[in-house]
Structure formats: structure tokens, C-alpha cells
Write a protein that holds these residues in place. Structure first.
Motif, PDB file in Angstrom:
ATOM      1  N   SER A  41       0.804  -1.227   0.000  1.00  9.13           N
ATOM      2  CA  SER A  41       0.000   0.000   0.000  1.00  9.13           C
ATOM      3  C   SER A  41       0.837   1.276   0.000  1.00  9.13           C
ATOM      4  CB  SER A  41      -0.964   0.039   1.193  1.00  9.13           C
ATOM      5  OG  SER A  41      -1.861  -1.048   1.142  1.00  9.13           O
TER       6      SER A  41
ATOM      7  N   SER B   7      -3.445  12.974  -5.108  1.00  9.58           N
ATOM      8  CA  SER B   7      -4.871  13.013  -4.814  1.00  9.58           C
ATOM      9  C   SER B   7      -5.673  12.679  -6.067  1.00  9.58           C
ATOM     10  CB  SER B   7      -5.272  14.404  -4.292  1.00  9.58           C
ATOM     11  OG  SER B   7      -5.052  15.388  -5.280  1.00  9.58           O
ATOM     12  N   THR B   9      -6.939   9.568  -3.198  1.00  9.50           N
ATOM     13  CA  THR B   9      -6.336   8.289  -2.843  1.00  9.50           C
ATOM     14  C   THR B   9      -7.038   7.138  -3.549  1.00  9.50           C
ATOM     15  OG1 THR B   9      -7.732   8.174  -0.894  1.00  9.50           O
ATOM     16  CG2 THR B   9      -5.521   9.062  -0.606  1.00  9.50           C
ATOM     17  N   HIS B  10      -8.335   7.278  -3.709  1.00 11.47           N
ATOM     18  CA  HIS B  10      -9.124   6.267  -4.405  1.00 11.47           C
ATOM     19  C   HIS B  10     -10.114   6.955  -5.325  1.00 11.47           C
ATOM     20  CE1 HIS B  10      -7.811   4.053  -0.789  1.00 11.47           C
ATOM     21  NE2 HIS B  10      -7.885   2.990  -1.541  1.00 11.47           N
ATOM     22  N   LEU B  11     -10.458   6.257  -6.422  1.00  3.71           N
ATOM     23  CA  LEU B  11     -11.364   6.833  -7.401  1.00  3.71           C
ATOM     24  C   LEU B  11     -12.070   5.701  -8.132  1.00  3.71           C
ATOM     25  CD1 LEU B  11     -11.974   9.722  -8.354  1.00  3.71           C
ATOM     26  CD2 LEU B  11     -10.142   9.477 -10.009  1.00  3.71           C
ATOM     27  N   ILE B  12     -13.368   5.850  -8.321  1.00  2.00           N
ATOM     28  CA  ILE B  12     -14.132   4.872  -9.091  1.00  2.00           C
ATOM     29  C   ILE B  12     -14.773   5.573 -10.275  1.00  2.00           C
ATOM     30  CG2 ILE B  12     -16.033   3.201  -9.073  1.00  2.00           C
ATOM     31  CD1 ILE B  12     -15.551   2.811  -6.095  1.00  2.00           C
ATOM     32  N   SER B  86      -7.804   0.080 -14.828  1.00  6.65           N
ATOM     33  CA  SER B  86      -7.867  -0.080 -13.374  1.00  6.65           C
ATOM     34  C   SER B  86      -6.475  -0.436 -12.861  1.00  6.65           C
ATOM     35  CB  SER B  86      -8.845  -1.181 -12.997  1.00  6.65           C
ATOM     36  OG  SER B  86     -10.168  -0.830 -13.325  1.00  6.65           O
ATOM     37  N   LEU B  88      -3.090   1.048  -9.813  1.00  9.49           N
ATOM     38  CA  LEU B  88      -2.551   2.051  -8.904  1.00  9.49           C
ATOM     39  C   LEU B  88      -1.677   2.979  -9.741  1.00  9.49           C
ATOM     40  CD1 LEU B  88      -2.130   2.947  -5.891  1.00  9.49           C
ATOM     41  CD2 LEU B  88      -0.078   1.517  -5.918  1.00  9.49           C
ATOM     42  N   THR B 111      -2.620   6.673  -6.421  1.00 14.14           N
ATOM     43  CA  THR B 111      -4.075   6.792  -6.517  1.00 14.14           C
ATOM     44  C   THR B 111      -4.611   5.475  -7.059  1.00 14.14           C
ATOM     45  OG1 THR B 111      -4.126   9.188  -6.890  1.00 14.14           O
ATOM     46  CG2 THR B 111      -6.010   7.908  -7.686  1.00 14.14           C
ATOM     47  N   ARG B 112      -5.513   4.869  -6.331  1.00 11.61           N
ATOM     48  CA  ARG B 112      -6.114   3.600  -6.780  1.00 11.61           C
ATOM     49  C   ARG B 112      -7.331   3.923  -7.641  1.00 11.61           C
ATOM     50  NH1 ARG B 112      -4.385  -1.312  -7.223  1.00 11.61           N
ATOM     51  NH2 ARG B 112      -3.508  -1.230  -5.115  1.00 11.61           N
ATOM     52  N   LEU B 113      -7.235   3.626  -8.941  1.00 11.51           N
ATOM     53  CA  LEU B 113      -8.326   3.871  -9.882  1.00 11.51           C
ATOM     54  C   LEU B 113      -9.020   2.554 -10.198  1.00 11.51           C
ATOM     55  CD1 LEU B 113      -9.922   5.605 -11.936  1.00 11.51           C
ATOM     56  CD2 LEU B 113      -8.124   5.092 -13.596  1.00 11.51           C
ATOM     57  N   THR B 114     -10.333   2.544 -10.029  1.00 16.64           N
ATOM     58  CA  THR B 114     -11.145   1.386 -10.397  1.00 16.64           C
ATOM     59  C   THR B 114     -12.100   1.814 -11.499  1.00 16.64           C
ATOM     60  OG1 THR B 114     -11.040   0.487  -8.157  1.00 16.64           O
ATOM     61  CG2 THR B 114     -12.768  -0.363  -9.589  1.00 16.64           C
TER      62      THR B 114
END
Lengths: 109, 116
Positions: A41, B7, B9-12, B86, B88, B111-114
Motif C-alpha cells: 500500500s 490526490s 487516494t481512491h477513485l471509481i 484499473s 494504482l 491513486t487507486r483507480l477502479t
């Protein structure tokens, strides 16, 4: 870029030395060997790099064979926090790092 | 020193949409690179920015574009999102010191993109 080959996974007992091997038989004379690690992570973290002489810093030691076809990263006293994926890289362009799948080091108590 | 920050951290997102990811380099750094890391794989180089220009590019389609601002921060834009996007997305920064000298790259947390 020189292709690097690393074992997919290794285990090490806490407090013992972790020796992570890397083969880079196609490395050219002016290509350095770099090591990064990626803790779960987090983004990759630089560890050390070398050309042909052995190198040591506060994190690790790097031993490069005389023919430069392989190297070993040594963590002298592994801790649980050293559990991570370790990447060995030999780029011809240091701004364009080519990561393989690395070695997943698991340090156990 | 906050290090490299990214920025969100996460995005869908859904297929076909567009996304913008942001990166602030470590203080004193002027060069920003972007990487894509699929699950179980090592990071793959997308491109690098220096002096507000794209200097190097990896094997990524034109749907991936970027920008660097005068304060050295950077954006990564991806158009027409595919399920395969999808991943990181990592930003790395360093201080440019010219050829022949190595300055380590500092990576952000990503940034975790899904893409659904």
C-alpha cells in the motif's frame, strides 16, 4: 535495459540477514544496478545502487559480482518492517525505471 | 517535508469516462514521472515531465496525457477509460541534475483507480 531475473519469493527470520539475489547477465558496462522496495500500500522506495564496487548505506549492502552479471542485496538484520517486494533494476535510462515483478520478501518472527 | 503527495487516494469511474489525477512533488524537486501499476505487477513508466514539457514517454496510448504546472505539480489525464486502466497510479519526483548523476526518485502513495 538489461533484463533482470529475481526469485518470486523468499522468507527470512527476523534478526537474520536477508540475501536477495538478482541476475542481470545482459547488463552493459555503463548500466548501474538499482534496488527499490515496495511495502504494501505504499509507493516504491529507493534502497541503494551500484556500478561495480560493493556499496553500503544505512539500509542495506549491495554486492556485485566481478563480471557484473549478478548482484545480491543484503539486509543485515531483517525486521518485520522489511517485509516488502524488492525490485532489482538495471535501466539504461534512470528516468524511465523498468520494474519487473520483483521478489516478495516475507520476514517472520 | 510532506514528500510526494497524490490526490485522490481512491477513485471509481465507469468505462468511457475521463479522469484527472494530481501529484505534488517533494520540496525542491522539479521533475515528475507517472507510473501505472496493475495488480501483482511492477510499476510501468507512463511519462515524465520537466520544465512543463513531456520529456519521455513509455508505451502508453494517447489517451494518457499529462501536464506540469509552474510550481512543478503535475496532472495525469486518462480519456475514454477502459476496464484495463484499473490500477494504482504512482507519481515520482526527483531533482534534475543532468546526465551522469543519479538522483533517486521519490514515489508517492499512489491513486487507486477502479474502472467499472
Amino acid at each position: 535495459d538489461a533484463k533482470t531475473t529475481q526469485p518470486p519469493s523468499m522468507d527470512c527470520a527476523e534478526g537474520r540477514a536477508a540475501n536477495l539475489p538478482c541476475n542481470h547477465s545482459t547488463i552493459s558496462g555503463n548500466e548501474y544496478v538499482y534496488w527499490y522496495r515496495q511495502i504494501h500500500s505504499q509507493g516504491p522506495q529507493y534502497i541503494i545502487h551500484g556500478l561495480k564496487n560493493n556499496e553500503t548505506n544505512e539500509m542495506a549492502s549491495l554486492i556485485i559480482t566481478e563480471d557484473r552479471k549478478s548482484s545480491t542485496l543484503i539486509l543485515p538484520h531483517a525486521t518485520l518492517r522489511d517485509t516488502a517486494v524488492y525490485y532489482c533494476i538495471a535501466p539504461d535510462n534512470t528516468d524511465k525505471l523498468i520494474f519487473g515483478t520483483g521478489t516478495r520478501l516475507q520476514v517472520f518472527p | 517535508d510532506a514528500g510526494v503527495t497524490q490526490s485522490p487516494t481512491h477513485l471509481i469511474k465507469t468505462r468511457g469516462q475521463q479522469v484527472t489525477l494530481r501529484c505534488s512533488p517533494k520540496s525542491g524537486h522539479d521533475t515528475v514521472s507517472w507510473y501505472q501499476q496493475a495488480l501483482g505487477q511492477g510499476p510501468q513508466f507512463i511519462f515524465q515531465y520537466y520544465e512543463e514539457e513531456e520529456r519521455q514517454r513509455g508505451n502508453f496510448p494517447d489517451r494518457f496525457s499529462g501536464h506540469q504546472f509552474p510550481n512543478y505539480s503535475s496532472e495525469l489525464n486518462v480519456n475514454a477509460l477502459l476496464l484495463g486502466d484499473s490500477a494504482l497510479y504512482l507519481c515520482a519526483s526527483r531533482q534534475f541534475v543532468g546526465s551522469g548523476t543519479y538522483n533517486e526518485q521519490f514515489f508517492g502513495p499512489g491513486t487507486r483507480l477502479t474502472v467499472l
